[in-house]
Design an enzyme around this catalytic site. Structure first.
Site, PDB file in Angstrom:
ATOM      1  N   GLU A 186       0.822  -1.226   0.000  1.00  0.00           N
ATOM      2  CA  GLU A 186       0.000   0.000   0.000  1.00  0.00           C
ATOM      3  C   GLU A 186       0.847   1.263   0.000  1.00  0.00           C
ATOM      4  O   GLU A 186       0.341   2.357   0.195  1.00  0.00           O
ATOM      5  CB  GLU A 186      -1.001  -0.013   1.154  1.00  0.00           C
ATOM      6  CG  GLU A 186      -0.404  -0.267   2.520  1.00  0.00           C
ATOM      7  CD  GLU A 186      -1.442  -0.297   3.630  1.00  0.00           C
ATOM      8  OE1 GLU A 186      -2.594   0.105   3.405  1.00  0.00           O
ATOM      9  OE2 GLU A 186      -1.084  -0.713   4.744  1.00  0.00           O
ATOM     10  N   ARG A 201      -6.364  10.862   1.480  1.00  0.00           N
ATOM     11  CA  ARG A 201      -7.607  10.129   1.179  1.00  0.00           C
ATOM     12  C   ARG A 201      -8.795  10.634   1.981  1.00  0.00           C
ATOM     13  O   ARG A 201      -9.942  10.357   1.680  1.00  0.00           O
ATOM     14  CB  ARG A 201      -7.403   8.623   1.419  1.00  0.00           C
ATOM     15  CG  ARG A 201      -7.159   8.265   2.858  1.00  0.00           C
ATOM     16  CD  ARG A 201      -6.691   6.825   3.020  1.00  0.00           C
ATOM     17  NE  ARG A 201      -7.749   5.935   3.438  1.00  0.00           N
ATOM     18  CZ  ARG A 201      -7.549   4.670   3.817  1.00  0.00           C
ATOM     19  NH1 ARG A 201      -6.333   4.149   3.800  1.00  0.00           N
ATOM     20  NH2 ARG A 201      -8.538   3.919   4.198  1.00  0.00           N
ATOM     21  N   CYS A 247      -7.333  -5.632  -1.566  1.00  0.00           N
ATOM     22  CA  CYS A 247      -8.294  -5.504  -0.463  1.00  0.00           C
ATOM     23  C   CYS A 247      -8.741  -4.076  -0.195  1.00  0.00           C
ATOM     24  O   CYS A 247      -9.503  -3.834   0.731  1.00  0.00           O
ATOM     25  CB  CYS A 247      -7.734  -6.128   0.809  1.00  0.00           C
ATOM     26  SG  CYS A 247      -6.318  -5.251   1.474  1.00  0.00           S
ATOM     27  N   ASN A 250      -6.494   1.835  -1.188  1.00  0.00           N
ATOM     28  CA  ASN A 250      -6.854   3.132  -0.591  1.00  0.00           C
ATOM     29  C   ASN A 250      -5.592   3.929  -0.286  1.00  0.00           C
ATOM     30  O   ASN A 250      -5.461   5.101  -0.653  1.00  0.00           O
ATOM     31  CB  ASN A 250      -7.633   2.940   0.714  1.00  0.00           C
ATOM     32  CG  ASN A 250      -8.833   2.040   0.545  1.00  0.00           C
ATOM     33  OD1 ASN A 250      -9.359   1.918  -0.553  1.00  0.00           O
ATOM     34  ND2 ASN A 250      -9.258   1.399   1.614  1.00  0.00           N
ATOM     35  N   ASP A 251      -4.664   3.284   0.411  1.00  0.00           N
ATOM     36  CA  ASP A 251      -3.425   3.988   0.737  1.00  0.00           C
ATOM     37  C   ASP A 251      -2.487   4.049  -0.458  1.00  0.00           C
ATOM     38  O   ASP A 251      -1.768   5.036  -0.632  1.00  0.00           O
ATOM     39  CB  ASP A 251      -2.727   3.321   1.938  1.00  0.00           C
ATOM     40  CG  ASP A 251      -3.348   3.782   3.241  1.00  0.00           C
ATOM     41  OD1 ASP A 251      -3.660   4.978   3.356  1.00  0.00           O
ATOM     42  OD2 ASP A 251      -3.546   2.941   4.135  1.00  0.00           O
TER      43      ASP A 251
END
Ligand code: PEP
Ligand code: MG
Length: 540
Positions: free
Chosen positions: A429, A463, A500, A452-453
């Site tokens: 990530e 974010r 994920c 996301n990261d």
């Protein structure tokens, strides 16, 4: 005839809800008046409560500043100023020492006195202080009466607030939340991810005033709007949508027991993302093949003490047993940034998302890490378990983790405590991890890509920052290339690669991921069957 008000915002979590609005505010309790003999002791009681309220405001200021920026944190600084105000303190002091009154009543009476005074003044700035005064006095009264100030939701509501932290959310009975409206935050903030896990619709970018408290409203998480003052037609339209949603959910059940395979035979596994033992029910009902990500920090956000080894162990064993033989990946504590717990004091940082968080915190504080490692390895006696490390950036970090794991296991062996075999994995990530994924792949059993990261750090875009959402672009070529590179490097070393982050549940990229060779998609439980249906309908 109702006056219909439509507030347009953005979608945070899809779905619809109709319910009563609850505008987030603290308890307001009016304590009874009592006569006190030992006024000095009573005054000391007030001073102790004031000190404790100041400490808690200081830490709330730091936490909010880190999670939502200085302007959102200002409110706590303003409240602390009231607690230090001479006039406020003197009035309370006189009520106790001169009039022999109990401390909680003294605070409540002083609060009413100044509140009424502020309210009569024709100055908007002073008027806005009146609410702060009320809030901070309620905080003091709660401390003096040993009642908490956590929001209690006793009936199904739509919760509306400027910003709700995951820590605050976790302390609410979330089964009572029909929908959430937040002004701040993005679809990638952890409070919203938590809501998605539970299938709660969320609208972002809408600020609701207290006057709407108790009014019936619609949260349209799909269209990104809130409607207040419902007329018959709107209510009917949304009841129909809710009904269609339910019927679609029940149709999706025919995918239970089926594999996610495209019509032309390309397949991918579908896992669940969970946060707490209670999420396993929905993961199982939706037929996940495994839990691909347990955000373990979600279990402990409301704690003021670090979880013990036993607490870790019991929570993980509960999950493993409830999964009835399906594998579970436990990600080690990903604390810091917007996930703060009072048990772990992180000094205020200029850039918390780049700061002391996740694996950095665990590596530099073994009191946090070792009990968790032991808990995870002990839970492996009850089923198939994997451990996964967040925010990895280097080979050295993984070597360091291995050393600490060895230390934890040798301590278990010394004490004769049983533990099981645990597969090890890395979250990819950070761009650094993606770029050295060839080296990292040799060190572990699997990868899971946290989009996301990975998006946040690749594009250098917070974010959480709602004002930047138009720039936060998870489909960016740079992010996609990193994903592809990670998958290729993982496969070269013979390990599986999952995705994920929130992108895993995004049907617009599902086929791209399959073509890249991604082995599994790990998504919110409520998304599993929808994703399976989508994949099963791909191809000719
Ligand atoms: C991610 O970063 O994509 C991820 C899955 O982890 P989290 O959202 O908990 O940071
Ligand atoms: Mg992450």
């Amino acid at each position: 005839m109702n006056n219909v008000i439509i507030k347009n915002g953005r979608s945070g979590s899809k779905g619809y809800a109709i319910g009563k609005l609850c505008i987030y505010k603290r308890n307001s309790y009016r304590p009874p008046r009592k006569k006190i003999q030992d006024t000095q002791a009573e005054y000391l009681r007030f001073e102790t409560a004031r000190e404790s309220a100041l400490n808690s405001l200081d830490s709330m200021y730091d936490r909010t500043r880190m999670a939502a920026g200085s302007s959102n944190a200002e409110i706590f600084a303003a409240q602390a100023m009231i607690l230090r105000d001479e006039d406020y303190i003197t009035r309370i002091k006189d009520n106790i020492l001169k009039d022999n009154k109990n401390a909680e009543w003294a605070v409540s009476s002083a609060s009413r006195f100044f509140y009424e005074m502020f309210e009569t003044l024709d100055d908007e700035v002073v008027k806005s202080k009146a609410q702060d005064l009320k809030d901070v006095s309620n905080k003091l009264i709660a401390l003096l009466t040993d009642t908490d100030t956590v929001l209690h939701v006793n009936e199904p509501v739509i919760l509306a607030a400027d910003y709700i932290s995951p820590t605050e959310l976790i302390q609410i009975d979330m089964s009572k939340l029909k929908g959430i409206v937040m002004n701040e935050g993005s679809a990638y903030s952890h409070a919203v991810i938590l809501a998605k896990t539970l299938g709660i619709p969320v609208v972002l970018g809408v600020a609701l005033k207290k006057v709407y408290d108790g009014q019936e409203a619609v949260v349209d998480g799909t269209g990104g709007k809130v409607i207040i003052g419902l007329d018959h037609e709107i209510k009917h339209r949304y009841l129909t949508l809710i009904d269609e949603e339910l019927r679609d959910k029940s149709k999706l059940r025919e995918y239970i027991g089926k594999k996610a395979v495209t019509r032309d035979g390309r397949s991918i596994e579908i896992f669940a993302n969970i946060g707490r033992p209670s999420d396993v029910k929905s993961a199982m009902e939706n037929d996940c093949e495994a839990v691909g990500l347990t955000r373990t920090e979600f279990m402990f956000l409301d704690r003021d003490k670090l979880p013990t080894e036993e607490e870790h162990f019991k929570a993980y064993r509960e999950i493993v047993q409830a999964m009835e033989g399906r594998p579970v990946v436990f990600r080690t504590l990903d604390l810091g940034a917007d996930k703060q717990i009072s048990a772990v004091k992180i000094k205020a940082e200029e850039n918390p998302a780049l700061g002391r968080r996740a694996i950095r915190l665990c590596l530099t504080d073994k009191d946090i890490f070792i009990p968790q490692i032991k808990g995870i390895f002990r839970a492996a006696c009850y089923g198939e378990v994997a451990i996964m490390y967040p925010m990895i950036t280097s080979v050295r970090e993984v070597e360091w983790i291995n050393e600490i794991i060895e230390e934890a296991l040798s301590s278990l062996r010394k004490d004769g405590v049983a533990y099981g075999k645990v597969r090890r994995g890395i979250m990819i990530e950070t761009p650094a991890a993606a770029l050295i994924s060839d080296e990292l792949a040799e060190m572990v059993d699997f990868f899971s890509i946290g989009t996301n990261d990975l998006t946040q750090y690749t594009l250098a875009i917070d974010r959480q920052n709602s004002s930047l959402s138009q720039f936060y672009e998870p489909y960016h070529d740079a992010v996609m290339r990193m994903i592809k590179m990670t998958v290729d490097n993982g496969h070269k070393a013979g390990i599986k690669v999952a995705v994920c982050g929130e992108l895993a549940g995004d049907t617009t990229v599902a086929e791209r991921f399959i073509d890249m060779g991604v082995d599994a998609l790990s998504v919110n439980p409520g998304k599993i069957l929808e994703l399976k249906r989508f994949i099963c309908e791909i191809g000719t």
